[in-house]
Write a protein that holds these residues in place. Sequence first.
Motif, PDB file in Angstrom:
ATOM      1  N   PRO A 119       0.695  -1.254   0.146  1.00 42.54           N
ATOM      2  CA  PRO A 119       0.069   0.115  -0.112  1.00 42.54           C
ATOM      3  C   PRO A 119       0.778   1.191   0.434  1.00 42.54           C
ATOM      4  CG  PRO A 119      -0.081  -1.107   2.116  1.00 42.54           C
ATOM      5  CD  PRO A 119       1.085  -1.934   1.265  1.00 42.54           C
ATOM      6  N   LYS A 120       0.130   1.698  -0.524  1.00 40.43           N
ATOM      7  CA  LYS A 120       0.426   3.857  -0.143  1.00 40.43           C
ATOM      8  C   LYS A 120      -0.301   4.110   0.986  1.00 40.43           C
ATOM      9  CE  LYS A 120      -1.569   5.729  -4.499  1.00 40.43           C
ATOM     10  NZ  LYS A 120      -1.832   7.276  -4.859  1.00 40.43           N
ATOM     11  N   ALA A 121       0.236   4.927   1.728  1.00 42.70           N
ATOM     12  CA  ALA A 121      -0.186   6.107   3.206  1.00 42.70           C
ATOM     13  C   ALA A 121      -0.537   7.224   2.553  1.00 42.70           C
ATOM     14  CB  ALA A 121       0.840   5.588   4.274  1.00 42.70           C
ATOM     15  N   ILE A 122      -1.360   7.946   2.656  1.00 36.73           N
ATOM     16  CA  ILE A 122      -2.226   8.954   3.070  1.00 36.73           C
ATOM     17  C   ILE A 122      -2.282   9.671   3.994  1.00 36.73           C
ATOM     18  CG2 ILE A 122      -4.141  10.477   1.785  1.00 36.73           C
ATOM     19  CD1 ILE A 122      -4.080   8.710  -0.631  1.00 36.73           C
ATOM     20  N   SER A 130       7.691   8.765   7.741  1.00 37.77           N
ATOM     21  CA  SER A 130       8.271   8.190   6.245  1.00 37.77           C
ATOM     22  C   SER A 130       7.948   6.491   5.286  1.00 37.77           C
ATOM     23  CB  SER A 130       9.798   8.101   6.676  1.00 37.77           C
ATOM     24  OG  SER A 130      10.257   6.988   7.253  1.00 37.77           O
ATOM     25  N   ALA A 131       7.953   6.408   4.811  1.00 38.47           N
ATOM     26  CA  ALA A 131       7.144   5.381   3.728  1.00 38.47           C
ATOM     27  C   ALA A 131       7.957   3.828   4.832  1.00 38.47           C
ATOM     28  CB  ALA A 131       7.651   5.244   2.477  1.00 38.47           C
ATOM     29  N   SER A 132       8.962   4.522   5.434  1.00 38.63           N
ATOM     30  CA  SER A 132       9.526   2.757   5.670  1.00 38.63           C
ATOM     31  C   SER A 132       9.409   2.997   7.135  1.00 38.63           C
ATOM     32  CB  SER A 132      11.636   3.704   5.563  1.00 38.63           C
ATOM     33  OG  SER A 132      11.770   4.764   6.143  1.00 38.63           O
ATOM     34  N   LYS A 137       4.865   2.009   0.839  1.00 34.10           N
ATOM     35  CA  LYS A 137       5.754   1.580  -0.051  1.00 34.10           C
ATOM     36  C   LYS A 137       6.126   2.956  -0.510  1.00 34.10           C
ATOM     37  CE  LYS A 137       5.696   1.001  -5.547  1.00 34.10           C
ATOM     38  NZ  LYS A 137       5.445  -0.740  -6.252  1.00 34.10           N
ATOM     39  N   SER A 138       5.018   3.818  -0.521  1.00 37.25           N
ATOM     40  CA  SER A 138       4.892   5.444  -0.831  1.00 37.25           C
ATOM     41  C   SER A 138       4.028   6.232   0.093  1.00 37.25           C
ATOM     42  CB  SER A 138       4.243   6.041  -1.922  1.00 37.25           C
ATOM     43  OG  SER A 138       3.269   5.918  -2.564  1.00 37.25           O
ATOM     44  N   VAL A 139       4.762   8.130   1.237  1.00 37.75           N
ATOM     45  CA  VAL A 139       3.338   7.853   1.205  1.00 37.75           C
ATOM     46  C   VAL A 139       3.282   9.902   0.685  1.00 37.75           C
ATOM     47  CG1 VAL A 139       3.275  10.036   3.890  1.00 37.75           C
ATOM     48  CG2 VAL A 139       4.568   7.272   3.675  1.00 37.75           C
ATOM     49  N   GLU A 140       1.836  10.084   1.035  1.00 37.21           N
ATOM     50  CA  GLU A 140       1.412  11.467   0.205  1.00 37.21           C
ATOM     51  C   GLU A 140       0.784  11.711   1.287  1.00 37.21           C
ATOM     52  OE1 GLU A 140      -1.177  10.804  -2.948  1.00 37.21           O
ATOM     53  OE2 GLU A 140       0.793   9.060  -3.779  1.00 37.21           O
ATOM     54  N   LEU A 150      -4.818   6.829   5.160  1.00 38.92           N
ATOM     55  CA  LEU A 150      -5.304   6.150   4.051  1.00 38.92           C
ATOM     56  C   LEU A 150      -4.850   5.453   3.253  1.00 38.92           C
ATOM     57  CD1 LEU A 150      -7.512   9.266   2.549  1.00 38.92           C
ATOM     58  CD2 LEU A 150      -8.409   7.255   3.407  1.00 38.92           C
ATOM     59  N   LEU A 151      -5.088   3.906   2.256  1.00 39.11           N
ATOM     60  CA  LEU A 151      -4.134   3.405   2.925  1.00 39.11           C
ATOM     61  C   LEU A 151      -4.778   3.005   1.104  1.00 39.11           C
ATOM     62  CD1 LEU A 151      -3.509   1.524   5.691  1.00 39.11           C
ATOM     63  CD2 LEU A 151      -1.567   2.203   4.425  1.00 39.11           C
ATOM     64  N   GLN A 152      -4.042   2.414  -0.195  1.00 36.81           N
ATOM     65  CA  GLN A 152      -4.025   2.970  -1.311  1.00 36.81           C
ATOM     66  C   GLN A 152      -3.265   1.801  -2.368  1.00 36.81           C
ATOM     67  OE1 GLN A 152      -4.404   6.071  -3.072  1.00 36.81           O
ATOM     68  NE2 GLN A 152      -6.997   6.524  -2.756  1.00 36.81           N
ATOM     69  N   SER A 153      -3.672   1.122  -2.737  1.00 41.07           N
ATOM     70  CA  SER A 153      -3.262   0.745  -4.369  1.00 41.07           C
ATOM     71  C   SER A 153      -2.347   1.557  -4.200  1.00 41.07           C
ATOM     72  CB  SER A 153      -3.983  -1.105  -4.825  1.00 41.07           C
ATOM     73  OG  SER A 153      -4.707  -0.105  -5.464  1.00 41.07           O
TER      74      SER A 153
END
Length: 185
Positions: A119-122, A130-132, A137-140, A150-153
């Motif tokens: 997932p990517k985190a919003i 941070s993403a780590s 995978k990533s953070v917005e 919010l966690l998205q594919s």
Amino acid sequence: MALDSVTKEIQASAEASVAKIRQEQAAEIDAINKQTDAQIAKMKEAQDKKVAEAKETLDRQERSSAELESKKLVLAKKKEVLSQAFESALAELENVPEAQKLMYYKAMVASAKTIIPEPKAIMSENDDFSASDLGVKSVEKDARVSSGLLLQSEDGSVEVDMQFRVILQGIWDKNLKQLSDILFG
């Protein structure tokens, strides 16, 4: 003199007839008055009964209306107290220390990974993970997210809403009866 005597006799007979007719009329008028008084008394009794029933009905309606209004006021106050309790619980969640919040976010990510492997985190603009830190995978950052994630594919087709307000609302809705019993007995 014979005429005079006949005239007196006729006059006496006429006076007796008039007296008898007057007596009969007086008796008839008295009977009519008694009958009318009885009808008036009966009508008055029926009207008094109707007035008493109408008064009783109005009293019941007024009591019912007052009870309903009272229940509405109590219900409104209970809703206000429940809303304040919800907002207070949400504020406590949103204001936990960073270490605690990071622990919550990591648990959210772990739970969401059963649905979205990478997932990517919003998150809120106020959060600085941070993403780590989160294991995503990533953070917005997005102003629409106040707290939580919010966690998205990666393609955005699958989304898991783990915002504190959404999670708390779900718990709240599921347990509203118990919460109400705790708060109001």
